[in-house]
Motif scaffolding. Structure first.
Motif, PDB file in Angstrom:
ATOM      1  N   LYS A  54     -46.663 -56.667 -16.412  1.00  0.00           N
ATOM      2  CA  LYS A  54     -46.259 -57.949 -16.136  1.00  0.00           C
ATOM      3  C   LYS A  54     -44.655 -58.472 -16.137  1.00  0.00           C
ATOM      4  O   LYS A  54     -44.067 -58.978 -15.270  1.00  0.00           O
ATOM      5  CB  LYS A  54     -46.977 -59.046 -16.767  1.00  0.00           C
ATOM      6  N   GLU A  55     -44.047 -57.759 -17.088  1.00  0.00           N
ATOM      7  CA  GLU A  55     -42.639 -57.886 -17.197  1.00  0.00           C
ATOM      8  C   GLU A  55     -41.840 -57.113 -16.225  1.00  0.00           C
ATOM      9  O   GLU A  55     -40.745 -57.847 -15.543  1.00  0.00           O
ATOM     10  CB  GLU A  55     -42.211 -57.434 -18.640  1.00  0.00           C
ATOM     11  N   GLN A  56     -41.899 -55.738 -15.892  1.00  0.00           N
ATOM     12  CA  GLN A  56     -41.340 -54.978 -14.819  1.00  0.00           C
ATOM     13  C   GLN A  56     -41.674 -55.230 -13.722  1.00  0.00           C
ATOM     14  O   GLN A  56     -40.656 -55.267 -12.776  1.00  0.00           O
ATOM     15  CB  GLN A  56     -41.246 -53.677 -15.225  1.00  0.00           C
ATOM     16  N   ARG A  57     -42.943 -55.701 -13.383  1.00  0.00           N
ATOM     17  CA  ARG A  57     -43.203 -55.767 -11.834  1.00  0.00           C
ATOM     18  C   ARG A  57     -43.079 -54.606 -11.155  1.00  0.00           C
ATOM     19  O   ARG A  57     -42.639 -54.626  -9.878  1.00  0.00           O
ATOM     20  CB  ARG A  57     -43.058 -56.949 -11.363  1.00  0.00           C
ATOM     21  N   ILE A  58     -43.640 -53.597 -11.441  1.00  0.00           N
ATOM     22  CA  ILE A  58     -43.184 -52.273 -10.783  1.00  0.00           C
ATOM     23  C   ILE A  58     -44.196 -51.895  -9.527  1.00  0.00           C
ATOM     24  O   ILE A  58     -43.850 -51.472  -8.596  1.00  0.00           O
ATOM     25  CB  ILE A  58     -43.175 -51.298 -11.779  1.00  0.00           C
ATOM     26  N   TYR A  59     -45.624 -52.083  -9.986  1.00  0.00           N
ATOM     27  CA  TYR A  59     -46.499 -51.361  -8.989  1.00  0.00           C
ATOM     28  C   TYR A  59     -47.591 -52.717  -8.609  1.00  0.00           C
ATOM     29  O   TYR A  59     -47.879 -53.326  -9.389  1.00  0.00           O
ATOM     30  CB  TYR A  59     -47.404 -50.262  -9.909  1.00  0.00           C
ATOM     31  N   SER A  60     -48.050 -52.572  -7.367  1.00  0.00           N
ATOM     32  CA  SER A  60     -48.900 -53.609  -6.848  1.00  0.00           C
ATOM     33  C   SER A  60     -50.160 -53.442  -7.487  1.00  0.00           C
ATOM     34  O   SER A  60     -50.775 -52.163  -7.448  1.00  0.00           O
ATOM     35  CB  SER A  60     -49.035 -53.543  -5.365  1.00  0.00           C
ATOM     36  N   ASP A  61     -50.836 -54.359  -8.143  1.00  0.00           N
ATOM     37  CA  ASP A  61     -52.124 -54.072  -8.953  1.00  0.00           C
ATOM     38  C   ASP A  61     -53.204 -54.073  -7.615  1.00  0.00           C
ATOM     39  O   ASP A  61     -54.411 -53.677  -7.970  1.00  0.00           O
ATOM     40  CB  ASP A  61     -52.485 -54.937  -9.560  1.00  0.00           C
ATOM     41  N   LYS A  62     -53.299 -54.430  -6.603  1.00  0.00           N
ATOM     42  CA  LYS A  62     -54.120 -54.134  -5.672  1.00  0.00           C
ATOM     43  C   LYS A  62     -53.721 -53.366  -4.130  1.00  0.00           C
ATOM     44  O   LYS A  62     -54.058 -53.171  -3.299  1.00  0.00           O
ATOM     45  CB  LYS A  62     -54.293 -55.384  -4.839  1.00  0.00           C
ATOM     46  N   GLY A  63     -52.553 -52.309  -4.522  1.00  0.00           N
ATOM     47  CA  GLY A  63     -51.890 -51.541  -3.617  1.00  0.00           C
ATOM     48  C   GLY A  63     -51.643 -52.306  -2.092  1.00  0.00           C
ATOM     49  O   GLY A  63     -51.030 -53.525  -2.456  1.00  0.00           O
ATOM     50  N   CYS A  64     -52.107 -52.120  -1.140  1.00  0.00           N
ATOM     51  CA  CYS A  64     -51.688 -52.689   0.055  1.00  0.00           C
ATOM     52  C   CYS A  64     -53.197 -53.220   0.703  1.00  0.00           C
ATOM     53  O   CYS A  64     -53.415 -53.817   1.799  1.00  0.00           O
ATOM     54  CB  CYS A  64     -51.372 -51.769   1.162  1.00  0.00           C
ATOM     55  N   LYS A  65     -54.174 -53.464  -0.277  1.00  0.00           N
ATOM     56  CA  LYS A  65     -55.324 -53.875   0.175  1.00  0.00           C
ATOM     57  C   LYS A  65     -55.426 -55.178   0.602  1.00  0.00           C
ATOM     58  O   LYS A  65     -56.127 -55.677   1.550  1.00  0.00           O
ATOM     59  CB  LYS A  65     -56.322 -53.999  -1.185  1.00  0.00           C
ATOM     60  N   THR A  66     -54.830 -56.291   0.140  1.00  0.00           N
ATOM     61  CA  THR A  66     -54.568 -57.721   0.872  1.00  0.00           C
ATOM     62  C   THR A  66     -53.658 -58.007   1.737  1.00  0.00           C
ATOM     63  O   THR A  66     -53.226 -59.213   2.088  1.00  0.00           O
ATOM     64  CB  THR A  66     -54.598 -58.658  -0.492  1.00  0.00           C
TER      65      THR A  66
END
Length: 317
Positions: free
Chosen positions: A294-306
């Motif tokens: 949450k702090e660094q916001r590095i990775y998409s938690d849904k990838g490219c799905k949406t």
């Protein structure tokens, strides 16, 4: 009365025409045929598809490309090719399996030689595991008999009831034939979210230590995946004899996607819709995704799905 010469000429023309129409190349230009024995994959075409359509997955592209081409070029493989793809949703597992299916059978998922199984759709009830195992064996036996190079994709392996997938173990093993049928030219692909947490943690550890994600190697993740999935009670591969017998050729990790990869997905989707790529919209769609930690916001938690759904609301722009 017909002249003998005319009759002979007519018969000759008819025979030639019949032979031409029945020639495999002519027939297979209108009806889908199983690839001929010894037919190899187009290496450059497969590499181009992976490079142009799959983003942020250097490990998966490298492993699958080498594994599939090596298998295709082997005139006498000892067993079917068995790949197990792992990672969070939206990282490209389904996409890669579709690309691979299209290279083996041009019709892809529409091909009668490509078979997709969804755990929650085809094997929903825990009390019918024995029936599913029998049906699965009969289905695979019948389809490989029709086409030795059949492709079988099992999605949602993390939702499959333990024990069901062990039904296909005899077909994956080092047997020349099983009940008179050879399975050595078939390809089996598992898709699973199981192990995704292990992959994400390893990727984050690399980032924290200042290493590039491209420096992550298969040896850094594959042992973790094989043990983790085998001991995961919420996975269809829990204590599976397929893993125990080392029948999975590769556990293929799909890394979590960074915002730059999400942007690649947005650009590709815009181009596929025939839009001019607008970097302002690309950034807006990427910003609407949620990221972790949450702090660094590095990775998409849904990838490219949406990405497709989010791009829909920007169409008026």
């Amino acid at each position: 009365a017909l002249e003998p010469l005319s009759v002979g000429l007519a018969i000759g023309v008819a025979s030639a025409l019949t032979g031409y129409l029945s020639h495999p190349r002519f027939y297979c230009s209108y009806v889908e045929c199983c690839p001929r024995a010894g037919q190899r994959l187009n290496a450059s075409a497969l590499k181009a598809q992976l490079d142009n359509r799959l983003f942020g997955q250097h490990l998966a592209k490298d492993v699958v490309l080498k594994a599939v081409l090596g298998f295709s070029n082997n005139p006498s493989p000892k067993k079917p090719l068995m790949l197990s793809l792992h990672g969070w949703a939206g990282t490209g597992k389904n996409f890669l399996s579709q690309i691979l299916a299209e290279q083996v059978h041009p019709a892809g998922l529409r091909s009668k030689f490509v078979h997709l199984f969804l755990a929650t759709l085809h094997f929903p009830h825990h009390d019918q595991v024995k029936l599913y195992k029998e049906q699965l064996q009969n289905w695979i036996r019948g389809n490989v008999s029709a086409c030795p190079s059949s492709v079988f994709i099992f999605d949602e392996m993390d939702k499959m009831h333990p024990g069901v997938i062990d039904a296909i173990k005899p077909f994956l093993d080092y047997y020349e034939e099983v009940d008179g049928v050879s399975y050595r030219k078939a390809i089996f692909i598992f898709l699973s979210n199981a192990g995704g947490d292990l992959i994400n943690k390893a990727a984050l550890d690399f980032w924290t230590s200042g290493k590039r994600r491209e420096d992550i190697q298969l040896k850094d993740l594959e042992p973790l995946l094989s043990v983790g999935v085998f001991n995961n009670k919420n996975s269809g591969l829990w204590h599976s004899s397929i893993i125990d017998r080392n029948l999975i050729d590769y556990f293929v990790p799909f890394l979590p996607l960074e915002q730059r990869h999400v942007k690649m997905c947005v650009r590709a989707e815009m181009a596929a819709r025939g839009y001019a790529v607008d970097e302002k919209i690309v950034q807006e769609v990427a910003d609407e995704m949620t990221y972790f930690p949450k702090e660094q916001r590095i990775y998409s938690d849904k990838g490219c799905k949406t990405v497709q759904a989010k791009l829909d609301i920007h169409e008026d722009l």
